[in-house]
Design an enzyme around this catalytic site. Structure first.
Site, PDB file in Angstrom:
ATOM      1  N   GLY A  32       0.858  -1.179   0.000  1.00 41.47           N
ATOM      2  CA  GLY A  32       0.000   0.000   0.000  1.00 41.47           C
ATOM      3  C   GLY A  32       0.892   1.225   0.000  1.00 41.47           C
ATOM      4  O   GLY A  32       2.126   1.112   0.009  1.00 41.47           O
ATOM      5  N   SER A  33       0.262   2.392   0.050  1.00 46.36           N
ATOM      6  CA  SER A  33       1.046   3.628  -0.009  1.00 46.36           C
ATOM      7  C   SER A  33       2.104   3.694   1.092  1.00 46.36           C
ATOM      8  O   SER A  33       3.257   4.069   0.854  1.00 46.36           O
ATOM      9  CB  SER A  33       0.108   4.833   0.102  1.00 46.36           C
ATOM     10  OG  SER A  33      -0.727   4.673   1.241  1.00 46.36           O
ATOM     11  N   GLU A  35       3.817   1.510   2.418  1.00 45.54           N
ATOM     12  CA  GLU A  35       4.958   0.601   2.255  1.00 45.54           C
ATOM     13  C   GLU A  35       5.791   0.963   1.038  1.00 45.54           C
ATOM     14  O   GLU A  35       6.884   0.418   0.854  1.00 45.54           O
ATOM     15  CB  GLU A  35       4.501  -0.852   2.097  1.00 45.54           C
ATOM     16  CG  GLU A  35       3.790  -1.394   3.314  1.00 45.54           C
ATOM     17  CD  GLU A  35       2.416  -0.796   3.467  1.00 45.54           C
ATOM     18  OE1 GLU A  35       1.675  -0.749   2.460  1.00 45.54           O
ATOM     19  OE2 GLU A  35       2.080  -0.323   4.575  1.00 45.54           O
ATOM     20  N   GLU A  54      -4.327 -10.597   2.316  1.00 39.84           N
ATOM     21  CA  GLU A  54      -3.295 -10.766   3.334  1.00 39.84           C
ATOM     22  C   GLU A  54      -3.302 -12.142   3.988  1.00 39.84           C
ATOM     23  O   GLU A  54      -2.268 -12.594   4.489  1.00 39.84           O
ATOM     24  CB  GLU A  54      -3.400  -9.654   4.376  1.00 39.84           C
ATOM     25  CG  GLU A  54      -2.914  -8.286   3.862  1.00 39.84           C
ATOM     26  CD  GLU A  54      -3.909  -7.549   2.969  1.00 39.84           C
ATOM     27  OE1 GLU A  54      -5.001  -8.091   2.691  1.00 39.84           O
ATOM     28  OE2 GLU A  54      -3.583  -6.414   2.562  1.00 39.84           O
ATOM     29  N   HIS A  77      -0.066  -3.966   4.787  1.00 41.55           N
ATOM     30  CA  HIS A  77      -0.459  -2.569   4.667  1.00 41.55           C
ATOM     31  C   HIS A  77      -1.248  -2.105   5.894  1.00 41.55           C
ATOM     32  O   HIS A  77      -2.432  -2.400   6.029  1.00 41.55           O
ATOM     33  CB  HIS A  77      -1.292  -2.412   3.398  1.00 41.55           C
ATOM     34  CG  HIS A  77      -1.704  -0.985   3.135  1.00 41.55           C
ATOM     35  ND1 HIS A  77      -0.870   0.089   3.314  1.00 41.55           N
ATOM     36  CD2 HIS A  77      -2.876  -0.473   2.676  1.00 41.55           C
ATOM     37  CE1 HIS A  77      -1.496   1.201   2.991  1.00 41.55           C
ATOM     38  NE2 HIS A  77      -2.720   0.897   2.611  1.00 41.55           N
ATOM     39  N   HIS A 284     -11.244 -30.741  21.604  1.00 39.18           N
ATOM     40  CA  HIS A 284     -12.158 -29.976  20.755  1.00 39.18           C
ATOM     41  C   HIS A 284     -13.565 -29.959  21.331  1.00 39.18           C
ATOM     42  O   HIS A 284     -14.359 -29.078  21.037  1.00 39.18           O
ATOM     43  CB  HIS A 284     -12.163 -30.561  19.329  1.00 39.18           C
ATOM     44  CG  HIS A 284     -12.893 -29.730  18.314  1.00 39.18           C
ATOM     45  ND1 HIS A 284     -13.255 -30.211  17.085  1.00 39.18           N
ATOM     46  CD2 HIS A 284     -13.330 -28.445  18.346  1.00 39.18           C
ATOM     47  CE1 HIS A 284     -13.886 -29.267  16.402  1.00 39.18           C
ATOM     48  NE2 HIS A 284     -13.942 -28.182  17.141  1.00 39.18           N
ATOM     49  N   GLY A 404      -6.982 -24.649  13.755  1.00 39.98           N
ATOM     50  CA  GLY A 404      -8.394 -24.825  13.415  1.00 39.98           C
ATOM     51  C   GLY A 404      -8.906 -23.745  12.485  1.00 39.98           C
ATOM     52  O   GLY A 404     -10.060 -23.792  12.065  1.00 39.98           O
TER      53      GLY A 404
HETATM   54  C1  LIG Z   1     -11.861 -19.296   9.499  1.00 37.45           C
HETATM   55  C2  LIG Z   1     -12.806 -20.377   9.861  1.00 37.45           C
HETATM   56  N1  LIG Z   1     -14.136 -20.172   9.703  1.00 37.45           N
HETATM   57  C3  LIG Z   1     -15.021 -21.147   9.997  1.00 37.45           C
HETATM   58  C4  LIG Z   1     -14.587 -22.348  10.512  1.00 37.45           C
HETATM   59  C5  LIG Z   1     -15.589 -23.421  10.935  1.00 37.45           C
HETATM   60  N2  LIG Z   1     -15.475 -24.628  10.125  1.00 37.45           N
HETATM   61  C6  LIG Z   1     -14.866 -25.743  10.587  1.00 37.45           C
HETATM   62  S1  LIG Z   1     -14.942 -27.006   9.527  1.00 37.45           S
HETATM   63  C7  LIG Z   1     -15.777 -26.096   8.395  1.00 37.45           C
HETATM   64  C8  LIG Z   1     -16.219 -26.708   7.108  1.00 37.45           C
HETATM   65  C9  LIG Z   1     -15.112 -26.892   6.121  1.00 37.45           C
HETATM   66  O1  LIG Z   1     -15.685 -27.272   4.904  1.00 37.45           O
HETATM   67  P1  LIG Z   1     -14.877 -28.000   3.779  1.00 37.45           P
HETATM   68  O2  LIG Z   1     -13.563 -27.407   3.586  1.00 37.45           O
HETATM   69  O3  LIG Z   1     -15.770 -28.065   2.587  1.00 37.45           O
HETATM   70  O4  LIG Z   1     -14.607 -29.452   4.361  1.00 37.45           O
HETATM   71  P2  LIG Z   1     -15.657 -30.601   4.704  1.00 37.45           P
HETATM   72  O5  LIG Z   1     -16.042 -30.410   6.113  1.00 37.45           O
HETATM   73  O6  LIG Z   1     -16.800 -30.466   3.776  1.00 37.45           O
HETATM   74  O7  LIG Z   1     -14.869 -31.844   4.516  1.00 37.45           O
HETATM   75  C10 LIG Z   1     -16.021 -24.808   8.878  1.00 37.45           C
HETATM   76  C11 LIG Z   1     -16.729 -23.761   8.118  1.00 37.45           C
HETATM   77  C12 LIG Z   1     -13.202 -22.498  10.726  1.00 37.45           C
HETATM   78  N3  LIG Z   1     -12.693 -23.604  11.251  1.00 37.45           N
HETATM   79  N4  LIG Z   1     -12.334 -21.517  10.366  1.00 37.45           N
END
Ligand SMILES: Cc1ncc(C[n+]2csc(CCOP(=O)(O)OP(=O)(O)O)c2C)c(N)n1
Ligand SMILES: [Mg+2]
Length: 534
Positions: A32-33, A35, A54, A77, A284, A404
């Site tokens: 961006g500007s 940088e 990003e 940026h 989890h 995750g």
């Molecule tokens: C940034 C983010 N947003 C939302 C989630 C919640 N989440 C966990 S698993 C998942 C589904 C992933 O879908 P896909 O990649 O199609 O894999 P599938 O479960 O269908 O095998 C989501 C949205 C997350 N882990 N990270």
């Protein structure tokens, strides 16, 4: 490492020399500007890797740093760039990936007037997911702050460090920085290690739980030695982001799930549990009762003092894994004969069906992949299937994110391929990515095309967030009740890919899968294969 010249350098000159001293020749960024002044007269022998969002920039840098084992330099940026990057900064923190994240700041001279794009709390924004955040008090201190950022990023536990740099700093006179050797590893406390060694030698049925720290420290071959000496069963830690033990080794017993009661039942019968390079344990979902079988004792070796402090049971040694194993292997002398643990059951042979099952696709991929290929996985619903049908073979063959947070896998695959190219390593990178996951940073395809790297993206297209639908019963959903916002019909991955310059094809027919996989693994540069699954 020191370099001296007669004239007083500008901040830019001294900064670039610190980069050179640390062997940093690549900058991952989106400019961006604020940088632009940083990169005036950008050295011809350095490389700027452009990411179009990003999250892509940080994900690529994370993969590159992990593959090369060195801190990667990122440029963002101001506040907006850091905001977009934050998810993958969190992931880099959890991955313990060394990154130096620089962000442009408005010129010091206009900061009193809250200028356009000014980051009013620049150093607070990325906290708490960076090891240090700094905006130097004087322009002249910027090169010194870069050196400090590098040392901190590389010290165990490794992680991202943030440096905010005002746009009018680059032309200011400063002094050359003398870079130094600063240690990066931590050695084990010898008294505690001797106690662990004695306990391990006495144990009747010990087990080892291996985490990402083992691969990060390049300690897999040492671990094989320790496990074979003691005939221990070896389990992968819950949600481990790397491969800490060859998964076809007879001592490998499989993957612990992130659930307390299930971990206890899988480890039942072991009298000593040694956790290496991992939290004990990453959960989890909620659980109750003990964290390990009641009759077992627990030892942990981790390089992260914070993780050691919250571990609920047993003793923890704070150490880099390679140094700890170097001390532990020579003192290994099991006092009792230990029978080899039982071998793992082989999973049932998947059958071709229409639509295809994930297990059939992954098993076919196992047959098609090359000996040196690397898998980067971000396909939550396919993870367990992959663990059954696509065994990994050691520390630089498998990567996923420890956090995750989706949106890491596509760009990380690129950074890993780039890092492997720099080291002259063989093999292709296979990005095994869910349809949903791919869309968080699909612009990574543009960077893959620009760089022309040998990457095969395999999109596991089930047209939904399967993992969330499968998780629903944990939160008391009825069998027929689908969580809202979890279907994703109608995304055309072939066109999304081709529009960004990456060759692509789609396969639905199980009879054509093997040849489609083989073709996709032989393309010269990057390509994408959309696999339609049930
Ligand atoms: C940034 C983010 N947003 C939302 C989630 C919640 N989440 C966990 S698993 C998942 C589904 C992933 O879908 P896909 O990649 O199609 O894999 P599938 O479960 O269908 O095998 C989501 C949205 C997350 N882990 N990270
Ligand atoms: Mg999906």
């Amino acid at each position: 490492m020191t370099n001296q010249s007669h004239h007083r350098p500008t901040v830019r000159e001294a900064f670039i020399r610190v980069m050179r001293d640390f062997g940093i020749d690549t900058v991952f960024g989106n400019p961006g500007s604020t940088e632009l002044p940083m990169f005036r007269g950008f050295p011809h022998d350095m490389r700027y890797v452009l990411g179009l969002q990003e999250s892509v920039v940080v994900g690529m840098a994370d993969g590159y740093a992990q593959a090369t084992g060195r801190a990667a330099l990122v440029n963002l940026h101001s506040a907006v760039g850091v905001g977009h990057a934050m998810g993958n900064i969190f992931t880099a923190f959890k991955n313990q990936t060394p990154l130096i994240i620089t962000a442009g700041q408005q010129s010091r001279s206009i900061i009193p007037f809250d200028p356009y794009l000014f980051s009013s709390q620049s150093i607070d924004l990325p906290k708490p997911y960076v090891k240090r955040a700094c905006e130097p008090a004087r322009a002249a201190d910027v090169p010194l702050a870069l050196a400090r950022a590098y040392y901190i990023a590389m010290q165990a536990p490794r992680g991202p460090v943030f440096l905010s740099i005002p746009a009018d700093d680059w032309e200011i006179d400063t002094d050359w920085v003398t870079t130094r050797s600063v240690s990066q590893s931590i050695g084990p406390d010898p008294t505690l290690l001797a106690k662990l060694s004695a306990d391990l030698n006495k144990a009747k049925r010990p087990a080892i739980v291996t985490g990402a720290g083992v691969a990060r420290d390049g300690a897999v071959s040492r671990l094989i030695k320790l496990a074979e000496l003691h005939q221990t069963a070896v389990y992968a830690a819950p949600m481990s982001a790397r491969c800490g033990f060859p998964e076809r080794h007879p001592l490998f017993m499989g993957f612990l799930p992130p659930m307390r009661e299930k971990i206890v039942s899988l480890l039942n019968g072991h009298d000593l549990i040694l956790v290496l390079g991992a939290p004990a344990f990453t959960y989890h979902i909620e659980g109750n009762g003990p964290h390990i079988p009641p009759e077992a004792s627990c030892w942990q070796i981790v390089d992260d003092a914070n993780t050691a402090a919250w571990t609920p049971t047993g003793n923890s040694i704070i150490s880099s894994i390679d140094l700890a194993l170097d001390a532990l292997v020579p003192t290994s002398a099991p006092s009792a004969h230990r029978p080899s643990p039982p071998s793992r059951a082989t999973p049932p042979e998947p059958t071709p069906s229409s639509p295809m099952s994930a297990s059939f696709v992954v098993q076919q991929l196992d047959q098609a992949r090359g000996e040196y290929d690397v898998v980067v996985e971000e396909a939550p619903g396919t993870r367990a299937t992959m663990q059954q049908y696509l065994p990994m073979n050691g520390e630089d063959r498998f990567y996923t994110m420890a956090s995750g947070g989706l949106g890491w896998g596509m760009p990380a695959a690129i950074g890993i391929a780039l890092g492997r190219q720099k080291l002259g390593l063989p093999g292709r990178v296979i990005g095994l990515i869910g349809d949903g996951s791919s869309m968080y940073s699909i612009q990574a395809l543009y960077s893959a095309a620009e760089l022309g790297l040998p990457i095969t993206f395999i999109i596991m297209n089930n047209r939904r967030y399967a993992a969330l639908q499968e998780f629903a019963p944990v939160f008391k959903y009825q069998a027929h009740e689908k969580p809202v916002g979890t279907d994703l019909p109608g995304i055309d991955f072939v066109r999304l890919s081709e529009a960004q310059g990456v060759k692509a094809s789609r396969v639905e027919d199980p009879q054509q899968l093997q040849s489609a996989l083989q073709a996709a693994l032989q393309v010269e540069g990057p390509c994408l294969l959309e696999v339609v699954i049930a």
